[in-house]
Motif scaffolding. Structure first.
Motif, PDB file in Angstrom:
ATOM      1  N   LEU A  45       0.837  -1.209   0.000  1.00 57.35           N
ATOM      2  CA  LEU A  45       0.000   0.000   0.000  1.00 57.35           C
ATOM      3  C   LEU A  45       0.869   1.255   0.000  1.00 57.35           C
ATOM      4  N   VAL A  46       1.899   1.251   0.816  1.00 51.31           N
ATOM      5  CA  VAL A  46       2.793   2.404   0.900  1.00 51.31           C
ATOM      6  C   VAL A  46       3.482   2.635  -0.446  1.00 51.31           C
ATOM      7  N   HIS A  47       3.942   1.570  -1.066  1.00 46.68           N
ATOM      8  CA  HIS A  47       4.586   1.707  -2.380  1.00 46.68           C
ATOM      9  C   HIS A  47       3.603   2.281  -3.403  1.00 46.68           C
ATOM     10  N   GLU A  48       2.368   1.831  -3.359  1.00 47.76           N
ATOM     11  CA  GLU A  48       1.348   2.325  -4.288  1.00 47.76           C
ATOM     12  C   GLU A  48       1.110   3.827  -4.060  1.00 47.76           C
ATOM     13  N   ILE A  49       0.950   4.202  -2.821  1.00 47.58           N
ATOM     14  CA  ILE A  49       0.711   5.611  -2.486  1.00 47.58           C
ATOM     15  C   ILE A  49       1.894   6.458  -2.932  1.00 47.58           C
ATOM     16  N   ARG A  50       3.094   6.031  -2.607  1.00 49.38           N
ATOM     17  CA  ARG A  50       4.294   6.792  -2.953  1.00 49.38           C
ATOM     18  C   ARG A  50       4.495   6.881  -4.464  1.00 49.38           C
ATOM     19  N   SER A  51       4.202   5.808  -5.159  1.00 51.96           N
ATOM     20  CA  SER A  51       4.338   5.807  -6.607  1.00 51.96           C
ATOM     21  C   SER A  51       3.388   6.822  -7.247  1.00 51.96           C
ATOM     22  N   LEU A  52       2.149   6.810  -6.800  1.00 54.20           N
ATOM     23  CA  LEU A  52       1.150   7.717  -7.377  1.00 54.20           C
ATOM     24  C   LEU A  52       1.411   9.171  -7.002  1.00 54.20           C
ATOM     25  N   THR A  53       1.751   9.421  -5.744  1.00 56.73           N
ATOM     26  CA  THR A  53       2.026  10.803  -5.352  1.00 56.73           C
ATOM     27  C   THR A  53       3.305  11.298  -6.018  1.00 56.73           C
ATOM     28  N   GLY A  54       4.211  10.377  -6.305  1.00 55.86           N
ATOM     29  CA  GLY A  54       5.457  10.738  -6.981  1.00 55.86           C
ATOM     30  C   GLY A  54       5.256  11.251  -8.395  1.00 55.86           C
ATOM     31  N   ILE A  55       4.131  10.893  -9.024  1.00 58.88           N
ATOM     32  CA  ILE A  55       3.848  11.383 -10.372  1.00 58.88           C
ATOM     33  C   ILE A  55       2.741  12.438 -10.365  1.00 58.88           C
ATOM     34  N   GLY A  56       2.475  12.985  -9.179  1.00 55.98           N
ATOM     35  CA  GLY A  56       1.586  14.132  -9.132  1.00 55.98           C
ATOM     36  C   GLY A  56       0.167  13.904  -8.656  1.00 55.98           C
ATOM     37  N   PHE A  57      -0.165  12.696  -8.254  1.00 57.45           N
ATOM     38  CA  PHE A  57      -1.509  12.442  -7.752  1.00 57.45           C
ATOM     39  C   PHE A  57      -1.630  12.971  -6.324  1.00 57.45           C
ATOM     40  N   ALA A  58      -2.781  13.539  -6.007  1.00 58.51           N
ATOM     41  CA  ALA A  58      -3.059  13.952  -4.637  1.00 58.51           C
ATOM     42  C   ALA A  58      -3.288  12.697  -3.792  1.00 58.51           C
ATOM     43  N   LEU A  59      -3.051  12.804  -2.514  1.00 61.11           N
ATOM     44  CA  LEU A  59      -3.258  11.648  -1.634  1.00 61.11           C
ATOM     45  C   LEU A  59      -4.676  11.086  -1.755  1.00 61.11           C
ATOM     46  N   GLU A  60      -5.651  11.959  -1.832  1.00 54.24           N
ATOM     47  CA  GLU A  60      -7.041  11.494  -1.940  1.00 54.24           C
ATOM     48  C   GLU A  60      -7.264  10.681  -3.216  1.00 54.24           C
ATOM     49  N   ASP A  61      -6.523  11.019  -4.274  1.00 54.06           N
ATOM     50  CA  ASP A  61      -6.637  10.280  -5.532  1.00 54.06           C
ATOM     51  C   ASP A  61      -6.110   8.853  -5.415  1.00 54.06           C
ATOM     52  N   THR A  62      -5.291   8.590  -4.395  1.00 51.67           N
ATOM     53  CA  THR A  62      -4.737   7.241  -4.243  1.00 51.67           C
ATOM     54  C   THR A  62      -5.737   6.275  -3.605  1.00 51.67           C
ATOM     55  N   ARG A  63      -6.782   6.820  -3.019  1.00 52.67           N
ATOM     56  CA  ARG A  63      -7.742   5.994  -2.272  1.00 52.67           C
ATOM     57  C   ARG A  63      -8.295   4.810  -3.077  1.00 52.67           C
ATOM     58  N   SER A  75      -2.895  -5.601  -8.423  1.00 58.46           N
ATOM     59  CA  SER A  75      -2.498  -4.264  -8.850  1.00 58.46           C
ATOM     60  C   SER A  75      -3.541  -3.258  -8.384  1.00 58.46           C
ATOM     61  N   GLY A  76      -3.075  -2.086  -7.994  1.00 64.45           N
ATOM     62  CA  GLY A  76      -3.988  -1.052  -7.522  1.00 64.45           C
ATOM     63  C   GLY A  76      -4.837  -0.436  -8.606  1.00 64.45           C
ATOM     64  N   ASP A  77      -4.464  -0.655  -9.855  1.00 61.16           N
ATOM     65  CA  ASP A  77      -5.258  -0.081 -10.937  1.00 61.16           C
ATOM     66  C   ASP A  77      -6.091  -1.121 -11.683  1.00 61.16           C
ATOM     67  N   ALA A  78      -6.363  -2.226 -11.013  1.00 69.06           N
ATOM     68  CA  ALA A  78      -7.170  -3.294 -11.616  1.00 69.06           C
ATOM     69  C   ALA A  78      -8.674  -3.071 -11.428  1.00 69.06           C
ATOM     70  N   CYS A  79      -9.056  -1.974 -10.796  1.00 63.72           N
ATOM     71  CA  CYS A  79     -10.466  -1.716 -10.494  1.00 63.72           C
ATOM     72  C   CYS A  79     -10.973  -0.504 -11.279  1.00 63.72           C
ATOM     73  N   PRO A  80     -12.247  -0.511 -11.620  1.00 63.70           N
ATOM     74  CA  PRO A  80     -12.818   0.602 -12.399  1.00 63.70           C
ATOM     75  C   PRO A  80     -12.635   1.973 -11.745  1.00 63.70           C
ATOM     76  N   ALA A  81     -12.724   2.066 -10.441  1.00 68.27           N
ATOM     77  CA  ALA A  81     -12.566   3.363  -9.773  1.00 68.27           C
ATOM     78  C   ALA A  81     -11.155   3.913  -9.979  1.00 68.27           C
ATOM     79  N   ARG A  88      -9.413  10.969 -15.166  1.00 68.09           N
ATOM     80  CA  ARG A  88      -9.566  12.327 -14.674  1.00 68.09           C
ATOM     81  C   ARG A  88      -8.209  13.038 -14.628  1.00 68.09           C
ATOM     82  N   LYS A  89      -7.183  12.336 -14.156  1.00 66.09           N
ATOM     83  CA  LYS A  89      -5.852  12.928 -14.070  1.00 66.09           C
ATOM     84  C   LYS A  89      -5.312  13.253 -15.461  1.00 66.09           C
TER      85      LYS A  89
END
Length: 123
Positions: A45-63, A75-81, A88-89
Motif C-alpha cells: 500500500l505504501v509503495h502504491e501511495i508513494r508511486s502515485l504521489t510521486g507522479i503528481g496524484f493527490a493523496l485522496e486520488d490514491t484511495r 495491482s492497484g489499478d485493476a479496479c474501475p474506480a 480524470r488525471k
C-alpha cells in the motif's frame, strides 16, 4: 513490522505513515504492546501511495488504488474506480498542457516583438 521499518522499506517517514493512517489509507493495527504493526500488504500500500504521489496524484486520488489492493487485487489499478482516476488525471494534465502551450505562444510572440524593437536603426 514496526512503523520505523515500514518507513525505511517504503522510502518514507514515520510521520507520513501516521498521516496516511489518519486519512484511512493505511490500517491502524496495534499489537498487544500498543505499538503499530504492519505487514507486507501494508508495504505494498505504501509503495502504491508513494508511486502515485510521486507522479503528481493527490493523496485522496490514491484511495481507489489502495482500496483495490485491499480488496485482494494484485495491482492497484485493476479496479474501475482506479481507471476513472487515471482518466480524470489525464484530462487535468491535457488541460494544463493546453494552457501552458498558449502561454508559451504568447511569450514567444512578445519575445519576437521585443527583438524587433531592440534592433538598432538602419540594420
Amino acid at each position: 513490522m514496526r512503523i520505523g521499518e515500514l518507513a525505511r522499506r517504503g522510502g518514507t517517514t514515520t510521520r507520513a505513515l501516521r498521516y496516511y493512517e489518519s486519512l484511512g489509507l493505511l490500517p491502524a493495527r496495534r499489537g498487544a504492546n500498543g505499538q503499530r504493526e504492519y505487514d507486507e500488504d501494508d508495504l505494498k500500500l505504501v509503495h502504491e501511495i508513494r508511486s502515485l504521489t510521486g507522479i503528481g496524484f493527490a493523496l485522496e486520488d490514491t484511495r481507489p488504488f489502495v482500496q483495490c489492493l485491499r480488496d485482494g487485487h494484485t495491482s492497484g489499478d485493476a479496479c474501475p474506480a482506479s481507471v476513472e482516476v487515471y482518466r480524470r488525471k489525464l484530462a487535468e494534465l491535457d488541460d494544463c498542457i493546453t494552457r501552458l502551450q498558449a502561454v508559451r505562444d504568447q511569450v514567444r510572440a512578445q519575445l519576437q516583438d521585443a527583438e524587433q524593437r531592440s534592433r538598432p536603426c538602419g540594420r
